[in-house]
Design a protein around this motif. Sequence first.
Motif, mmCIF file in Angstrom:
data_model
loop_
_atom_site.group_PDB
_atom_site.id
_atom_site.type_symbol
_atom_site.label_atom_id
_atom_site.label_comp_id
_atom_site.label_asym_id
_atom_site.label_seq_id
_atom_site.Cartn_x
_atom_site.Cartn_y
_atom_site.Cartn_z
ATOM 1 N N TYR A 25 -56.480 -55.214 75.272
ATOM 2 C CA TYR A 25 -55.760 -54.234 76.097
ATOM 3 C C TYR A 25 -54.252 -54.460 76.009
ATOM 4 C CZ TYR A 25 -60.429 -53.479 77.853
ATOM 5 O OH TYR A 25 -61.774 -53.199 77.923
ATOM 6 N N PRO A 26 -53.690 -54.304 74.814
ATOM 7 C CA PRO A 26 -52.262 -54.575 74.651
ATOM 8 C C PRO A 26 -51.385 -53.457 75.220
ATOM 9 C CG PRO A 26 -53.203 -53.788 72.600
ATOM 10 C CD PRO A 26 -54.343 -53.944 73.559
ATOM 11 N N ASN A 27 -50.234 -53.834 75.687
ATOM 12 C CA ASN A 27 -49.156 -52.896 76.010
ATOM 13 C C ASN A 27 -49.583 -51.778 76.973
ATOM 14 O OD1 ASN A 27 -47.412 -54.263 74.079
ATOM 15 N ND2 ASN A 27 -48.662 -53.285 72.505
ATOM 16 N N GLY A 28 -50.363 -52.145 77.979
ATOM 17 C CA GLY A 28 -50.735 -51.179 79.015
ATOM 18 C C GLY A 28 -51.993 -50.392 78.738
ATOM 19 N N ALA A 29 -52.697 -50.654 77.649
ATOM 20 C CA ALA A 29 -53.955 -49.956 77.364
ATOM 21 C C ALA A 29 -55.003 -50.314 78.405
ATOM 22 C CB ALA A 29 -54.459 -50.328 75.972
ATOM 23 N N ARG A 30 -55.890 -49.346 78.703
ATOM 24 C CA ARG A 30 -56.941 -49.569 79.697
ATOM 25 C C ARG A 30 -58.242 -48.938 79.201
ATOM 26 N NH1 ARG A 30 -54.588 -47.867 85.525
ATOM 27 N NH2 ARG A 30 -55.397 -49.845 86.292
ATOM 28 N N LEU A 31 -59.340 -49.349 79.808
ATOM 29 C CA LEU A 31 -60.642 -48.824 79.399
ATOM 30 C C LEU A 31 -60.705 -47.311 79.571
ATOM 31 C CD1 LEU A 31 -63.461 -49.736 78.373
ATOM 32 C CD2 LEU A 31 -64.208 -49.690 80.760
ATOM 33 N N GLU A 32 -60.047 -46.793 80.575
ATOM 34 C CA GLU A 32 -60.128 -45.353 80.823
ATOM 35 C C GLU A 32 -59.466 -44.512 79.733
ATOM 36 O OE1 GLU A 32 -57.645 -46.928 84.396
ATOM 37 O OE2 GLU A 32 -59.153 -47.716 82.998
ATOM 38 N N ASP A 33 -58.680 -45.125 78.856
ATOM 39 C CA ASP A 33 -58.153 -44.380 77.711
ATOM 40 C C ASP A 33 -59.297 -43.897 76.822
ATOM 41 O OD1 ASP A 33 -55.533 -44.950 78.575
ATOM 42 O OD2 ASP A 33 -55.510 -46.843 77.467
ATOM 43 N N THR A 34 -60.325 -44.726 76.651
ATOM 44 C CA THR A 34 -61.482 -44.313 75.856
ATOM 45 C C THR A 34 -62.393 -43.372 76.643
ATOM 46 O OG1 THR A 34 -62.834 -46.219 76.527
ATOM 47 C CG2 THR A 34 -61.440 -46.485 74.593
ATOM 48 N N ILE A 35 -62.510 -43.602 77.939
ATOM 49 C CA ILE A 35 -63.362 -42.747 78.773
ATOM 50 C C ILE A 35 -62.824 -41.315 78.773
ATOM 51 C CG2 ILE A 35 -64.149 -42.331 81.136
ATOM 52 C CD1 ILE A 35 -64.212 -45.395 81.490
ATOM 53 N N ALA A 36 -61.509 -41.170 78.818
ATOM 54 C CA ALA A 36 -60.903 -39.837 78.774
ATOM 55 C C ALA A 36 -61.206 -39.146 77.447
ATOM 56 C CB ALA A 36 -59.393 -39.942 78.977
ATOM 57 N N ALA A 37 -61.171 -39.897 76.357
ATOM 58 C CA ALA A 37 -61.461 -39.319 75.043
ATOM 59 C C ALA A 37 -62.901 -38.822 74.979
ATOM 60 C CB ALA A 37 -61.206 -40.354 73.954
ATOM 61 N N ALA A 38 -63.841 -39.596 75.483
ATOM 62 C CA ALA A 38 -65.248 -39.200 75.464
ATOM 63 C C ALA A 38 -65.491 -37.991 76.346
ATOM 64 C CB ALA A 38 -66.125 -40.365 75.907
ATOM 65 N N SER A 39 -64.852 -37.962 77.494
ATOM 66 C CA SER A 39 -65.027 -36.837 78.418
ATOM 67 C C SER A 39 -64.512 -35.541 77.813
ATOM 68 C CB SER A 39 -64.301 -37.133 79.730
ATOM 69 O OG SER A 39 -64.416 -36.051 80.625
ATOM 70 N N GLU A 40 -63.370 -35.614 77.143
ATOM 71 C CA GLU A 40 -62.801 -34.414 76.532
ATOM 72 C C GLU A 40 -63.703 -33.888 75.417
ATOM 73 O OE1 GLU A 40 -58.696 -32.879 74.304
ATOM 74 O OE2 GLU A 40 -58.750 -34.850 75.272
ATOM 75 N N LEU A 41 -64.261 -34.792 74.632
ATOM 76 C CA LEU A 41 -65.150 -34.384 73.547
ATOM 77 C C LEU A 41 -66.485 -33.875 74.078
ATOM 78 C CD1 LEU A 41 -65.748 -34.234 70.470
ATOM 79 C CD2 LEU A 41 -66.604 -36.582 70.652
ATOM 80 N N GLY A 42 -66.951 -34.461 75.183
ATOM 81 C CA GLY A 42 -68.251 -34.101 75.723
ATOM 82 C C GLY A 42 -69.359 -35.044 75.307
ATOM 83 N N MET A 43 -69.011 -36.244 74.859
ATOM 84 C CA MET A 43 -69.984 -37.237 74.406
ATOM 85 C C MET A 43 -70.501 -38.047 75.591
ATOM 86 S SD MET A 43 -71.341 -38.698 71.562
ATOM 87 C CE MET A 43 -70.232 -38.740 70.146
ATOM 88 N N ARG A 44 -71.813 -38.322 75.607
ATOM 89 C CA ARG A 44 -72.344 -39.260 76.591
ATOM 90 C C ARG A 44 -71.878 -40.658 76.183
ATOM 91 N NH1 ARG A 44 -76.288 -37.682 79.983
ATOM 92 N NH2 ARG A 44 -77.078 -36.115 78.518
ATOM 93 N N PHE A 45 -71.424 -41.468 77.153
ATOM 94 C CA PHE A 45 -70.628 -42.644 76.814
ATOM 95 C C PHE A 45 -71.057 -43.854 77.633
ATOM 96 C CE2 PHE A 45 -66.017 -44.359 76.367
ATOM 97 C CZ PHE A 45 -66.264 -44.833 75.092
ATOM 98 N N HIS A 46 -71.099 -45.010 76.951
ATOM 99 C CA HIS A 46 -71.376 -46.285 77.617
ATOM 100 C C HIS A 46 -70.300 -47.289 77.205
ATOM 101 C CE1 HIS A 46 -74.759 -48.814 79.519
ATOM 102 N NE2 HIS A 46 -73.640 -49.516 79.555
ATOM 103 N N PRO A 47 -69.074 -47.131 77.738
ATOM 104 C CA PRO A 47 -68.013 -48.080 77.410
ATOM 105 C C PRO A 47 -68.273 -49.426 78.062
ATOM 106 C CG PRO A 47 -67.283 -46.651 79.174
ATOM 107 C CD PRO A 47 -68.640 -46.144 78.742
ATOM 108 N N THR A 48 -67.779 -50.476 77.440
ATOM 109 C CA THR A 48 -67.895 -51.800 78.034
ATOM 110 C C THR A 48 -66.509 -52.430 78.159
ATOM 111 O OG1 THR A 48 -68.264 -52.869 75.878
ATOM 112 C CG2 THR A 48 -70.208 -52.155 77.106
#
Length: 444
Positions: A127-150
């Motif tokens: 998680y460098p330079n302010g990156a967070r898990l929700e950056d990936t969650i937002a990408a999945a939500s926009e695409l419409g993919m069912r997602f299991h981030p860890t």
Amino acid sequence: MPEILIRNADTILTMDDTRRELSGADLLIRNGQIAEIGHDLTTEGELHDAAGCVVTPGLVNTHHHLYQTLTRAVPGGQDALLFGWLKTLYPIWARFGPEEIYISAQIGLAELALSGCTLSSDHLYLYPNGARLEDTIAAASELGMRFHPTRGAMSIGESNGGLPPDSLVEAETSILEDMIRVVDAFHDPSEGAMCRVGLAPCSPFSVSRDLMRDSALLARDKGVMLHTHLAENDEDIAYSQAQFGCRPGQYAEDLGWTGNDVWHAHCVKLDEAEIDLFARTKTGVAHCPCSNCRLGSGIAPVRAMRDAGVKVGVGADGSASNDNGSLFEEARQTMLLQRVVNGADAMSAREALEIATRGGADVLNRPDCGRLMPGKRADIAVWDTTGIESAGSWDPAALLLAGPQKVKHLFVEGRQIVRDGLITTIDLPRVVENQNRLARALSS
């Protein structure tokens, strides 16, 4: 959402409890679920003619590092083994930030979708330079993919004998606090959930035993799953024996990392006792054949795992150790490699497809996905078998032997996210342009 009827499919491979295969059949979608499968179904809603097509459950990706789509084919890592490959890439990843994590996740998930994937996990451990898990969650939500981030993590840097540079590791108290934050904010335990969160310290060589143990306790308290890398190659085994005085399976068991709520990536070097341990404890495995080939790690004993009753799914793994993100290719490679080791009759095309659909859903504890049955989620892949890839095939339903590598239509929760081979939910050419811009900046 209107009803959707997929009608007149040449074959529907249900992957249901009896593995039914229906010819000339229809599938009705209602409110995000499969309402009915059969013949001569009707609807006043939307119609999709599936003549010349094979319909399957959407594929399930059980292991990925989506951020790595920004570092494909990096020259210094192209021919390196695992530890050397990591040493090459860590300094590049240290320059990432929120935009890099978000855009790379969009690319990785879109690539998966085009290969028929409807549910993907992701293991984000830096998680460098302010990156967070929700950056990936937002990408999945926009695409419409069912997602299991860890929520992954690394806590032991080079100065303390670990592999990653100190700039990429975090304090363990901060890691645990953020694990709590993301589970509370984003994890949905309900049936049909579009986002579930797991906890995933990166590996035994990048976190402490205390963090592994504390993460397991936290996951059980929160009711979420656990994920990490295990027994990936000979270096991994040697490290475990030198540092912990035991093999990886014993290490996992001692720290609470076995059970129905745990899945491990790779497991290339599991021995017979470890396979038995995983079977007894219902511990899952994410098999990543292309990455294992790319890094020269070996061939995982998937046939032995399956025969013992271990839950096995397929994973694309990170695009820096695969350079590709096609889950269809992973399923095919799973079949081929088990034949290399065990003979041509070791794994059929249908069994490999089952591992990539129902098998992966079971690894992620998603019995509502990975099979086409009334009441299950409407995550559906439609494959056009009228093209050159299937021309001359006597069994078009044997997709992994002779079939299209990209999906024609893809539905997630009844929403169409791929239509006629094109992503419908995001401006993919713009995302590709942004990805290439970021890659050029990183390589300069």
